[in-house]
Design a protein around this motif. Structure first.
Motif, PDB file in Angstrom:
ATOM      1  N   ALA A  98       0.831  -1.204   0.000  1.00  0.00           N
ATOM      2  CA  ALA A  98       0.000   0.000   0.000  1.00  0.00           C
ATOM      3  C   ALA A  98       0.862   1.248   0.000  1.00  0.00           C
ATOM      4  CB  ALA A  98      -0.928   0.004   1.217  1.00  0.00           C
ATOM      5  N   PHE A  99       0.581   2.126  -0.947  1.00  0.00           N
ATOM      6  CA  PHE A  99       1.254   3.422  -1.054  1.00  0.00           C
ATOM      7  C   PHE A  99       0.183   4.480  -0.793  1.00  0.00           C
ATOM      8  CE2 PHE A  99       5.092   5.471  -3.044  1.00  0.00           C
ATOM      9  CZ  PHE A  99       4.677   6.784  -2.895  1.00  0.00           C
ATOM     10  N   TYR A 100       0.187   5.041   0.429  1.00  0.00           N
ATOM     11  CA  TYR A 100      -0.841   6.014   0.769  1.00  0.00           C
ATOM     12  C   TYR A 100      -0.606   7.327   0.031  1.00  0.00           C
ATOM     13  CZ  TYR A 100      -3.204   3.234   4.281  1.00  0.00           C
ATOM     14  OH  TYR A 100      -3.959   2.265   4.906  1.00  0.00           O
ATOM     15  N   PRO A 101      -1.689   7.959  -0.442  1.00  0.00           N
ATOM     16  CA  PRO A 101      -1.558   9.182  -1.247  1.00  0.00           C
ATOM     17  C   PRO A 101      -1.039  10.355  -0.434  1.00  0.00           C
ATOM     18  CG  PRO A 101      -3.855   8.748  -0.740  1.00  0.00           C
ATOM     19  CD  PRO A 101      -3.093   7.551  -0.272  1.00  0.00           C
ATOM     20  N   ILE A 102      -0.316  11.232  -1.092  1.00  0.00           N
ATOM     21  CA  ILE A 102       0.195  12.425  -0.432  1.00  0.00           C
ATOM     22  C   ILE A 102      -0.918  13.442  -0.228  1.00  0.00           C
ATOM     23  CG2 ILE A 102       0.906  13.773  -2.459  1.00  0.00           C
ATOM     24  CD1 ILE A 102       2.926  13.244   0.812  1.00  0.00           C
ATOM     25  N   ALA A 103      -1.969  13.381  -1.057  1.00  0.00           N
ATOM     26  CA  ALA A 103      -3.116  14.285  -0.932  1.00  0.00           C
ATOM     27  C   ALA A 103      -4.365  13.521  -1.313  1.00  0.00           C
ATOM     28  CB  ALA A 103      -2.948  15.501  -1.846  1.00  0.00           C
ATOM     29  N   THR A 104      -5.386  13.552  -0.449  1.00  0.00           N
ATOM     30  CA  THR A 104      -6.561  12.738  -0.736  1.00  0.00           C
ATOM     31  C   THR A 104      -7.799  13.238  -0.022  1.00  0.00           C
ATOM     32  OG1 THR A 104      -7.369  10.463  -0.846  1.00  0.00           O
ATOM     33  CG2 THR A 104      -6.212  11.102   1.156  1.00  0.00           C
ATOM     34  N   ILE A 105      -8.946  12.905  -0.595  1.00  0.00           N
ATOM     35  CA  ILE A 105     -10.239  13.071   0.075  1.00  0.00           C
ATOM     36  C   ILE A 105     -10.909  11.707   0.229  1.00  0.00           C
ATOM     37  CG2 ILE A 105     -12.590  13.948  -0.178  1.00  0.00           C
ATOM     38  CD1 ILE A 105     -11.507  16.454  -1.363  1.00  0.00           C
ATOM     39  N   SER A 106     -10.965  10.968  -0.860  1.00  0.00           N
ATOM     40  CA  SER A 106     -11.670   9.687  -0.868  1.00  0.00           C
ATOM     41  C   SER A 106     -10.749   8.495  -0.645  1.00  0.00           C
ATOM     42  CB  SER A 106     -12.382   9.502  -2.211  1.00  0.00           C
ATOM     43  OG  SER A 106     -11.426   9.339  -3.256  1.00  0.00           O
ATOM     44  N   GLY A 107      -9.443   8.732  -0.590  1.00  0.00           N
ATOM     45  CA  GLY A 107      -8.470   7.643  -0.519  1.00  0.00           C
ATOM     46  C   GLY A 107      -7.655   7.529  -1.787  1.00  0.00           C
ATOM     47  N   ARG A 108      -8.127   8.151  -2.860  1.00  0.00           N
ATOM     48  CA  ARG A 108      -7.389   8.163  -4.123  1.00  0.00           C
ATOM     49  C   ARG A 108      -6.358   9.283  -4.108  1.00  0.00           C
ATOM     50  NH1 ARG A 108     -11.867   8.192  -8.814  1.00  0.00           N
ATOM     51  NH2 ARG A 108      -9.966   8.215 -10.057  1.00  0.00           N
ATOM     52  N   GLU A 109      -5.263   9.076  -4.822  1.00  0.00           N
ATOM     53  CA  GLU A 109      -4.270  10.139  -4.948  1.00  0.00           C
ATOM     54  C   GLU A 109      -4.868  11.282  -5.760  1.00  0.00           C
ATOM     55  OE1 GLU A 109      -1.854  12.402  -4.200  1.00  0.00           O
ATOM     56  OE2 GLU A 109      -0.658  10.593  -3.816  1.00  0.00           O
ATOM     57  N   CYS A 110      -4.804  12.502  -5.204  1.00  0.00           N
ATOM     58  CA  CYS A 110      -5.397  13.671  -5.855  1.00  0.00           C
ATOM     59  C   CYS A 110      -4.359  14.680  -6.331  1.00  0.00           C
ATOM     60  CB  CYS A 110      -6.354  14.375  -4.895  1.00  0.00           C
ATOM     61  SG  CYS A 110      -7.796  13.392  -4.471  1.00  0.00           S
ATOM     62  N   CYS A 111      -3.089  14.395  -6.096  1.00  0.00           N
ATOM     63  CA  CYS A 111      -2.048  15.343  -6.495  1.00  0.00           C
ATOM     64  C   CYS A 111      -1.528  14.971  -7.877  1.00  0.00           C
ATOM     65  CB  CYS A 111      -0.902  15.342  -5.481  1.00  0.00           C
ATOM     66  SG  CYS A 111       0.436  16.470  -5.895  1.00  0.00           S
ATOM     67  N   ASN A 112      -1.631  15.909  -8.812  1.00  0.00           N
ATOM     68  CA  ASN A 112      -1.165  15.622 -10.163  1.00  0.00           C
ATOM     69  C   ASN A 112       0.262  16.091 -10.398  1.00  0.00           C
ATOM     70  OD1 ASN A 112      -2.009  18.384 -10.091  1.00  0.00           O
ATOM     71  ND2 ASN A 112      -2.010  18.419 -12.319  1.00  0.00           N
ATOM     72  N   LEU A 113       0.928  16.575  -9.344  1.00  0.00           N
ATOM     73  CA  LEU A 113       2.351  16.904  -9.430  1.00  0.00           C
ATOM     74  C   LEU A 113       3.131  15.632  -9.117  1.00  0.00           C
ATOM     75  CD1 LEU A 113       2.308  20.334  -7.543  1.00  0.00           C
ATOM     76  CD2 LEU A 113       2.380  19.961 -10.017  1.00  0.00           C
ATOM     77  N   TRP A 114       3.688  15.013 -10.127  1.00  0.00           N
ATOM     78  CA  TRP A 114       4.291  13.692  -9.956  1.00  0.00           C
ATOM     79  C   TRP A 114       5.410  13.715  -8.922  1.00  0.00           C
ATOM     80  CZ3 TRP A 114       9.464  12.987 -10.715  1.00  0.00           C
ATOM     81  CH2 TRP A 114      10.147  13.996 -11.417  1.00  0.00           C
ATOM     82  N   GLN A 115       6.130  14.851  -8.833  1.00  0.00           N
ATOM     83  CA  GLN A 115       7.251  14.895  -7.902  1.00  0.00           C
ATOM     84  C   GLN A 115       6.785  14.799  -6.453  1.00  0.00           C
ATOM     85  OE1 GLN A 115       6.088  17.266  -9.809  1.00  0.00           O
ATOM     86  NE2 GLN A 115       6.721  19.326  -9.222  1.00  0.00           N
ATOM     87  N   HIS A 116       5.535  15.159  -6.194  1.00  0.00           N
ATOM     88  CA  HIS A 116       4.966  14.988  -4.856  1.00  0.00           C
ATOM     89  C   HIS A 116       4.261  13.637  -4.744  1.00  0.00           C
ATOM     90  CE1 HIS A 116       5.613  19.143  -3.378  1.00  0.00           C
ATOM     91  NE2 HIS A 116       5.485  19.467  -4.662  1.00  0.00           N
ATOM     92  N   ALA A 117       3.387  13.352  -5.703  1.00  0.00           N
ATOM     93  CA  ALA A 117       2.545  12.163  -5.613  1.00  0.00           C
ATOM     94  C   ALA A 117       3.337  10.868  -5.695  1.00  0.00           C
ATOM     95  CB  ALA A 117       1.488  12.193  -6.717  1.00  0.00           C
ATOM     96  N   SER A 118       4.421  10.869  -6.465  1.00  0.00           N
ATOM     97  CA  SER A 118       5.162   9.624  -6.680  1.00  0.00           C
ATOM     98  C   SER A 118       6.434   9.517  -5.850  1.00  0.00           C
ATOM     99  CB  SER A 118       5.536   9.494  -8.165  1.00  0.00           C
ATOM    100  OG  SER A 118       4.382   9.518  -8.976  1.00  0.00           O
TER     101      SER A 118
END
Length: 750
Positions: free
Chosen positions: A390-410
């Protein structure tokens, strides 16, 4: 520290007061005067609207929208983003006197005053409107959100003639036509609406996520004991009523709107509201807040500015979240603005959770349950990033990753390791073995599986670590062996293995083989932690010591926030730090480091930190207090508690820095109070700022509530319980009971 206070509000220990109307400060004030009850929140925008610059924001926990950003063409890059959506404005009002519409940006006003009562949550605004005919009407607007019954709210408007003699029109509306300012769109499709003389209702669904919201209101108006007649009306996305009243000098009219906002149909909502009144919500709120202040108040003697600051922080923390529903989370701006899209970040577990652990354990558990409920999405995210587990998202509301800045999200792993830390500190403080067995262990196993596949071995095969990552600093990207990331990875492996060893049957339950456990053990033992033995300094990441230096104090105030004034890549090309990185893990696991290590790392990294993040000052203040740097600790403390009240970062207009509000509580309890909860026994080493006469705080423990009363020369500690509690105070063991324990403050801590 280059940043300075922008003092605007009146200092008052139990209220936030605005004594004049400044259009240039309107959006900042909207954030400061925001109300919330965890379920719904409204910014402090003017009921009557107008042309003043405004973010007219009404938000609900769990109501969000989704936008497709277009395919980036690369695996793992987020193509959809989710955000808390601006919802129904159930406070919308129009005030018209003899054909002239009230608009504070255009009208002449006198005796303006707005106040927020921290004991009740009552927001009140009053002023005299001098109309174009040079006659005066005194207006008062009041609003309350029910803290106990969180779907209920009330609005009260009082109009009193000073020397006005004419027709006054009041329109009370519920408006789904709100524009979400971050995207400049309206996201609501109205399903039904109706308006009669005594009630209105309107319901709508979000256009992409199909989330339903119903807003029903019961209205009444009276003037001098006489009930006023009203006429209902509907427009495209509005439902409202309009009142006409003849107002004469010395006479007044009162209008009350009781509202029920729910995410499902409730046929008897009008019946429910019949039992609700302005007075009943005010009384219930007063009782609710009285219990909060009994349990969570921090009293400061001799410093009204910081007394106001810390009470405001506690007030907003409880408004944002108090555990009303399992699975709710805390957005970076709470329910006060659209910045960060209402997303929750890794600071939920590292900054917010400690506040609730020692003030509201049910809320603490519910915060962690959000991560359990969204474990499935974290597993999908890991797969998208070529990892197991499990890779928890850096930004989320529903549990899905919501950050489209790859350098943060990935590249940021701290959301995942933050969840592991949250489980660890929750277990340590509460001793809740059942939670570990039912929820915590599964999350730990899946996080460890991710960490075991996201990292790699060095070329010679002797060291393990994480390559191409971004640590908490966020001013350095694609770095190797970020020390925080590696440290927390090692901790997560070790803790997960311990949980599996101590709880029989869990390894089998989650299909963790002996080979997998041995793999985690080897990787933990071989984890590379960059460290200069001679200077006793942890290197933030491989190569950090060689970066060009920037004098952060030389950066002009006009260039803040930096993200708005510096090109994006410029901030990555030096040793300037956005927020604590090395110092962060040295606080989370404070007992693991020597005083010499803490001092060396603090003195190396503190001058490099620009505090572009609101999370930053509290960590520095806590460590400065521990290192007996009293002036620095106090300076950072004021920055933390009044971050938003004094608009330090010049961005309060975007919404409150909710997680830094929790950190401000830590600033006193962990900072001046010297509490440490990361070892086996709860420890305290209180100190006192020279300008204070004393302070008092409380922390909830398994054995009862500890009251810590710090005076200039001694500490008085009492346990509210018929049990006993063992603690460390200045390194010595004490047994606390209902009988007061007095301990002299050692000279070195004074």
């Amino acid at each position: 520290m280059a940043k300075k206070a922008d003092r605007y509000f009146e200092v008052n220990p139990w209220k936030i007061v605005e004594t004049h109307f400044d259009p240039a400060y309107a959006k900042v004030a909207e954030s400061i005067f925001a109300l919330g009850n965890e379920y719904m929140g409204v910014r402090g925008y003017f009921d009557e609207g107008g042309t003043t610059k405004s973010l007219t924001g009404s938000y609900f926990n769990g109501i969000y929208e989704r936008e497709n950003l277009g395919s980036g063409g690369y695996k793992g890059v987020v193509n959809d983003t989710e955000f808390m959506v601006n919802a129904v404005n159930w406070l919308a009002v129009k005030v018209i006197a003899d054909g002239e519409t009230l608009d504070l940006a255009k009208c002449k006003i006198e005796d303006y005053r707005r106040s927020l009562d921290l004991k009740t949550g009552l927001l009140k605004r009053e002023f005299i409107w001098v109309t174009g005919k040079n006659v005066r009407i005194r207006l008062r607007f009041e609003r309350l959100l029910a803290m106990e019954h969180t779907t209920e709210a009330v609005q009260k408007i009082t109009a009193e003639s000073v020397d006005f003699d004419g027709e006054l029109q009041i329109n009370l509306e519920s408006d789904f036509g709100m524009i979400h300012q971050m995207h400049q769109k309206n996201y609501w499709d109205v399903q039904e609406k109706k308006a009669e003389s005594t009630y209105t209702y309107i319901a709508a669904k979000t256009i992409h996520t199909d989330i339903y919201l119903f807003s029903g209101s019961v209205v009444c108006g009276e003037s001098n004991g006489k009930v006023l007649e009203a006429a209902g009306y509907v427009e495209e996305k509005k439902a409202g009523v309009t009142y006409q009243v003849s107002l004469k000098p010395g006479k007044q009219a009162v209008f009350i709107k009781k509202t029920w906002n729910g995410m499902e149909d409730m046929p008897d909502w009008r019946e429910q509201l019949s039992h609700v009144s302005y007075e009943s919500i005010l009384a219930e709120n007063e009782e609710w807040w009285s219990e909060v202040w009994k349990k969570s108040d921090i009293e400061i003697y001799g410093d009204e500015e910081n007394q106001q600051g810390i009470r405001y922080c506690i007030f907003q923390m409880m408004q944002t979240y108090h555990g009303a529903k399992a699975g709710n989370n805390i957005g970076a701006k709470g329910l006060t603005g659209e910045a960060y899209n209402g997303n929750a970040f890794w600071d939920t577990e590292t900054y917010c959770l400690p506040f609730f652990l020692f003030n509201n354990r049910k809320a603490a558990k519910n915060l962690l349950l959000f991560r359990y409920q969204t474990l499935g999405e974290a597993k999908k995210r890991a797969e998208a990033l070529d990892c197991k587990g499990a890779f928890y998202p850096i930004a989320t509301i529903s549990g899905r990753e919501c950050c489209n800045l790859w350098q943060h999200a990935s590249l940021q792993l701290q959301a995942s390791t933050g969840v592991a830390y949250g489980i660890w500190i929750y277990e340590k403080v509460t001793k809740d073995r059942e939670f570990i067995e039912q929820y915590g262990a599964e999350m730990l196993v899946e996080i460890s599986r991710m960490l075991a596949t996201r990292g790699d071995w060095s070329a010679d095969g002797t060291k393990y670590g994480y390559y191409c990552v971004m640590g908490p600093d966020e001013f350095q990207m694609m770095v190797n062996h970020n020390c925080y990331t590696n440290f927390m990875g090692k901790f997560t492996f070790v803790y997960t293995l311990r949980v599996l060893n101590e709880h029989e049957g869990l390894a089998e339950k989650f299909h963790v083989t002996k080979e997998e456990q041995e793999d985690w053990k080897k990787k933990a033992e071989a984890m590379l932690l960059p460290y200069d033995e001679n200077r006793q300094i942890f290197e933030q990441h491989d190569g950090f010591f060689k970066l060009p230096h920037v004098d952060v104090d030389a950066i002009p105030m006009e260039e803040f926030p930096l993200y708005h004034h510096w090109s994006y890549d410029r901030i990555y090309r030096n040793d300037m730090i956005k927020q604590p990185d090395v110092l962060m893990f040295m606080l989370l696991f404070n007992h693991a480091f020597t005083k010499e290590q803490l001092l060396a790392n603090y003195e190396f990294y503190e001058p490099k930190c620009i505090h572009e993040s609101s999370l930053s000052p509290s960590v520095h203040s806590i460590l400065a207090a521990q290192l007996k740097k009293k002036k620095e600790a106090f300076d950072f403390f004021g920055f933390a508690t009044r971050m938003d009240l004094d608009n330090y970062n010049r961005n309060t207009e975007e919404g409150l820095h909710t997680t830094s509000i929790a950190a401000a509580w830590m600033n006193i309890v962990y900072g001046f109070g010297g509490m440490r909860s990361d070892d086996e026994i709860l420890a305290f080493s209180p100190t006192i700022p020279i300008c204070w006469n004393g302070y008092r705080f409380r922390v909830e423990t398994d054995n009862g509530t500890i009251i810590v009363n710090v005076k200039t020369d001694r500490v008085e500690m009492t346990l509210e319980s018929d049990r006993e509690c063992e603690v460390l105070v200045y390194g010595e063991k004490y047994i606390l009971s209902s009988k007061r324990t007095e301990i002299a403050i050692p000279e070195e801590w004074r």
